[in-house]
Enzyme design. Sequence first.
Site, PDB file in Angstrom:
ATOM      1  N   ASP A   1       1.317 123.304  67.738  1.00 56.40           N
ATOM      2  CA  ASP A   1       0.530 122.081  67.924  1.00 56.40           C
ATOM      3  C   ASP A   1       1.048 120.902  67.101  1.00 56.40           C
ATOM      4  OD1 ASP A   1      -0.185 123.143  65.507  1.00 56.40           O
ATOM      5  OD2 ASP A   1      -2.332 123.240  65.896  1.00 56.40           O
TER       6      ASP A   1
ATOM      7  N   SER B   1       0.484 121.970  60.379  1.00 55.63           N
ATOM      8  CA  SER B   1       1.128 121.238  61.472  1.00 55.63           C
ATOM      9  C   SER B   1       1.095 119.739  61.223  1.00 55.63           C
ATOM     10  CB  SER B   1       0.435 121.562  62.800  1.00 55.63           C
ATOM     11  OG  SER B   1       0.583 122.926  63.125  1.00 55.63           O
TER      12      SER B   1
ATOM     13  N   LYS C   1      -6.987 118.060  62.533  1.00 54.54           N
ATOM     14  CA  LYS C   1      -7.126 118.041  63.987  1.00 54.54           C
ATOM     15  C   LYS C   1      -8.225 119.011  64.403  1.00 54.54           C
ATOM     16  CE  LYS C   1      -5.455 120.992  66.249  1.00 54.54           C
ATOM     17  NZ  LYS C   1      -4.789 122.143  66.839  1.00 54.54           N
TER      18      LYS C   1
END
Length: 283
Positions: free
Chosen positions: A132, A99, A8
């Site tokens: 996140d 994450s 990400k």
Amino acid sequence: MHFFSPAKLNIFLQLLGKREDGFHEIVTRYQAVSFGDQLSLSVSSRDSFQIINDCQLEISNNSIWKSTALFRQYTGITDPVSWRVVKHIPIGSGLAGGSSNAATALFALNQMFQTGLSDEELRSLAEKVGMDTPFFFSSGSALGLGRGEKVVTLNELVVDRYILYFSNKGVLTSEAFAVVKPSDCSLSKDLEYARNDLENPVFRLRLDLKEKKRWLEDLWKGIPVYVGLTGSGATLFVRYPKALEKNSAYATQIQKIIALSGGVSTSPIQRDTPNWYPTILEA
């Protein structure tokens, strides 16, 4: 069963000031990309975990096992499982590898045991793993509000190309926020011109990253690109419209620069709910 676990990027990150609880209020743009890890899950006679390509990841206390424990507690399913992880996302790179692995693990377990948990239920479990982590249950493009945990899905996909530049040493998010000054916080609310307000704090800690950004800006000079830091680092990225690659002069120059600089090329990807992210290890 095999699942792609995408990295990400924080395309921008605005610091809006410090809150009463001591944390900073932020607005950030999250984007999943086609660079990432590969997770494999199978039922086993006992719990096991195999990691490929990265010996720094803890075997017994990583985000995948945290997700597994949460899933078991929530569903009551305790069947032993075997995880195999092919790591590409560097530890501490600011690309949300932990994450992403956690969210992917929750999705994979839900598929494996056919428990029928909704995205909302999985997102709720994901919140307990990382700030996140819930993002990965969005479309793959979203705004992060609050401390980054409030996710607002965006439906449009930015048609850009990203070139990633890793660092041998990561930056702890807590360290970056610890040196934030009031002058680092954004005064403008215009997201069109937003940049990463954590750059200056991180550069105060890591002069090498500041110098690397300057080097990249010089290297890419003459091509309309943006060079920035993702999150608190330590990954720098170059962003440009994919349409540039249709220009033969630019395309040749871009390929030469990527080869010279050792960057990793990647593109935005979307999640088509209720499916997971497509398995694309190369842009």
